[in-house]
Motif scaffolding. Structure first.
Motif, mmCIF file in Angstrom:
data_model
loop_
_atom_site.group_PDB
_atom_site.id
_atom_site.type_symbol
_atom_site.label_atom_id
_atom_site.label_comp_id
_atom_site.label_asym_id
_atom_site.label_seq_id
_atom_site.Cartn_x
_atom_site.Cartn_y
_atom_site.Cartn_z
ATOM 1 N N ILE A 161 -1.444 -0.842 -2.298
ATOM 2 C CA ILE A 161 -1.437 0.822 -2.486
ATOM 3 C C ILE A 161 -1.150 1.150 -3.907
ATOM 4 O O ILE A 161 -1.770 2.032 -4.387
ATOM 5 N N ILE A 162 -0.080 0.732 -4.144
ATOM 6 C CA ILE A 162 0.353 0.952 -5.616
ATOM 7 C C ILE A 162 -0.757 0.589 -6.670
ATOM 8 O O ILE A 162 -0.896 1.123 -7.461
ATOM 9 N N VAL A 163 -1.274 -0.879 -6.484
ATOM 10 C CA VAL A 163 -2.130 -0.951 -7.440
ATOM 11 C C VAL A 163 -3.471 -0.268 -7.616
ATOM 12 O O VAL A 163 -3.845 0.341 -8.567
ATOM 13 N N LEU A 164 -3.853 0.288 -6.249
ATOM 14 C CA LEU A 164 -4.865 0.975 -6.344
ATOM 15 C C LEU A 164 -4.587 2.466 -6.679
ATOM 16 O O LEU A 164 -5.259 3.087 -7.378
ATOM 17 N N GLY A 165 -3.387 2.980 -6.365
ATOM 18 C CA GLY A 165 -2.989 4.314 -6.718
ATOM 19 C C GLY A 165 -2.888 4.367 -8.222
ATOM 20 O O GLY A 165 -2.640 5.430 -8.618
ATOM 21 N N GLU A 166 -2.612 3.283 -8.916
ATOM 22 C CA GLU A 166 -2.262 3.471 -10.382
ATOM 23 C C GLU A 166 -3.698 3.175 -11.190
ATOM 24 O O GLU A 166 -3.550 3.245 -12.408
ATOM 25 N N ALA A 167 -4.462 2.736 -10.554
ATOM 26 C CA ALA A 167 -5.942 2.598 -11.315
ATOM 27 C C ALA A 167 -6.433 3.837 -11.632
ATOM 28 O O ALA A 167 -6.373 4.750 -10.818
ATOM 29 N N GLY A 168 -6.784 3.807 -12.972
ATOM 30 C CA GLY A 168 -7.502 5.125 -13.457
ATOM 31 C C GLY A 168 -8.599 5.402 -12.896
ATOM 32 O O GLY A 168 -9.117 4.572 -12.254
#
Lengths: 461, 106
Positions: free
Chosen positions: B59-66
């Protein structure tokens, strides 16, 4: 305020995992334990969605996309989990485990470039997450295919050496990955590809009888991979959840190996079920068949009967018929119990799950030591689709590949009826001298059909 | 020898995490130490669901994707789906297994 809510949610999540695992270890509380852990997980996920702040202090992007992914995953996961047959549980657990491993590996692949500036020590947690998660993913998929009978054992000469070499290369490249100062997609994806290949080659040669151990090991791998992710993000709930499973899974793996009286190394590199010469030596004589009608008479006039269920029972979905037979015999005043070998079936406790499904009362299930103590006083043992766990070669033939494995000593009983589809070998691929013993009678056929015939005969007596 | 100091610094910098890791290892061993073999399968399955906590990382990875980084969004989406499969599938399968252990009223 956001941080505090997130922190409290993570704390509650971690506690729910610990309490959940603890409650899962007791029959009465197991179900609640599972639900508590699930509730804690939901809380941790929701809190992350809405209260997580990036190091720069802004909330997460892509919330609709994340929710869509969660919805899709939930639908697929629920559908798969509700659809799977009880006999296929082990491979389903393996498959879900692989998904978690793949998730950890993907996180590592995506964060690698981002964390490149932070130097080798931070990168080593990413590299470790990639390798462990990747092995867990491809290994679990192979374990799934093998248990699902889509894939047989696959061995060739020098396989152990090739695997060891590959592991050395993989680990070296993994270390190299941590010392990079610029982003090298070739190296990153090379390591990812090698990791997947290693997972495949790692599980391929391991015999089907050892799959439970492998699944348990890969389960703890995924836990460790999740924990590396938690370390990277300094995320407490990922750390506790991952490490808890990593350590509990390792202990469970060791317990399983002990049940087979083998070391983990022996399971991983020994080629079990390779059909070594000498394994079959000394097995000769003739087998004697018995008809269902005669077997029914023998059973009905016994005082004490012990049923030994095995994978054959699971495949034939014969647990309900088996329970019916048990009740019919009890009505005739026969004492019936079940002897459960810890690794009968394809997963430890597999038989208990199946018999519980058929409403067999819990106290009727005897663990191995207790069952063995009662064997000499037992009139008839019915072996339903079990083979290796009742093979006396484990006690008296040092050349046998299963020598040393604790077994159910059914040959101590007065009579043995073996229900079997054919004279085929068990999962370990070795002969069973029990079938040739003068005490043994064979009842050939599908486990469910045979039990049904037996049940009808008993009722007609 | 020059790597010892940075390693110690690194561990000290992450002292809370190291603390959690070490204590959790012992906790994991203790928590399941006396599990009867009847529960090995559900326990393994339940533990399997718990390591699905890796989904939080996804979730964090996807949430930080520009917003413009489509490859990262695709990979992140995949990671969240996989993580959810692990969590939801794991808990549902475990619950199904344990449903059968329900005590019947006599």
């Amino acid at each position: 305020m956001n941080e505090i809510i997130l922190w409290i949610s993570y704390l509650l999540g971690s506690v729910s995992f610990i309490v959940g695992l603890k409650m899962l270890s007791h029959p009465e509380s197991a179900r609640r334990g599972n639900l508590i852990a699930a509730a804690g997980m939901t809380l941790a996920i929701l809190a992350t969605l809405f209260f997580y702040r990036t190091p720069e202090g802004r909330p997460l992007h892509n919330i609709p996309l994340i929710l869509a992914a969660i919805a899709l995953g939930s639908a697929l996961g629920t559908w798969g989990a509700l659809r799977v047959k009880m006999t296929a549980m082990p491979q389903m657990v393996s498959l879900f485990n692989g998904m978690g491993g793949a998730c950890a590996a993907l996180i590592a692949v995506m964060e690698y470039e981002h964390y490149l500036v932070q130097g080798p020590l931070v990168l080593s947690t990413i590299s470790a997450g990639l390798i462990i998660g990747g092995i867990s993913f491809s290994g679990s998929v192979i374990a799934f295919l093998k248990l699902n009978d889509n894939l047989g054992d696959f061995r060739f000469k020098g396989q152990n050496i090739l695997n060891a070499l590959l592991l050395v290369v993989l680990l070296s490249l993994g270390v190299a990955l941590t010392f990079q100062t610029y982003y090298s997609p070739v190296l990153l994806f090379g390591v990812a590809a090698l990791t997947l290949l290693y997972g495949v080659l790692f599980v391929l040669p391991i015999g089907g009888a050892d799959m439970p151990v492998v699944i348990s090991l890969l389960n703890s791998f995924t836990g460790v991979a999740a924990a590396f992710g938690g370390f990277l993000y300094q995320n407490q709930v990922m750390l506790t959840g991952g490490i808890l499973v990593g350590s509990a899974g390792t202990i469970l793996t060791v317990l399983m190996c002990q049940a087979m009286n083998r070391s983990l190394m022996n399971v991983l590199i020994g080629n079990f079920g390779g059909g070594q010469a000498g394994a079959t030596a000394g097995v000769q004589g003739s087998i004697r068949e018995i008809q269902a009608s005669d077997a029914a008479v023998l059973l009905a006039y016994s005082k004490k009967v012990m049923i030994v269920p095995g994978y054959g029972l699971a495949v034939a979905q014969a647990q309900h018929t088996c329970h019916e037979l048990e009740k019919a015999l009890e009505d005739k005043g026969v004492e019936v119990k079940y002897a459960i070998h810890p690794v009968a079936g394809r997963m430890p406790g597999h038989m208990n799950v199946l018999l519980a499904e058929a409403d067999v009362p819990y106290p009727k299930l005897l663990e191995m030591e207790d069952a063995n103590a009662e064997m000499p006083a037992t009139d008839v043992v019915i072996v339903v689709g079990a083979n290796d766990v009742v093979n006396p070669a484990a006690k008296n033939n040092p050349a046998s590949p299963i020598y040393g494995m604790p077994i159910l000593e059914v040959e101590e009983a007065q009579n043995v009826i073996v229900m079997k589809r054919s004279m085929g070998k068990g999962y370990a691929g070795i002969e069973n001298e029990l079938f040739f013993s003068p005490k043994t009678r064979m009842l050939f056929g599908d486990a469910k059909d045979s039990l049904q015939k037996l049940l009808n005969e008993v009722k007609n007596l | 020898m020059e790597f010892i100091q940075p390693t110690l610094d690194f561990l000290y910098q992450h002292r809370e995490a190291v603390f959690i890791i070490i204590l959790s290892i012992f906790l994991g061993v203790e928590v399941i130490a006396h599990v009867p073999s009847v529960l090995h399968t559900p326990l393994m399955s339940g533990a399997n669901a718990i390591h699905g906590v890796v989904i939080i990382g996804a979730i964090i990875v996807l949430g930080e994707a520009g917003p413009d980084n489509v490859p990262a969004q695709i990979l992140g989406f995949l990671a969240v789906v996989l993580g959810t499969l692990n969590v939801v599938g794991g808990f549902v399968v475990t619950n199904r297994m344990l449903e059968m252990f329900k005590k019947k009223k006599k």
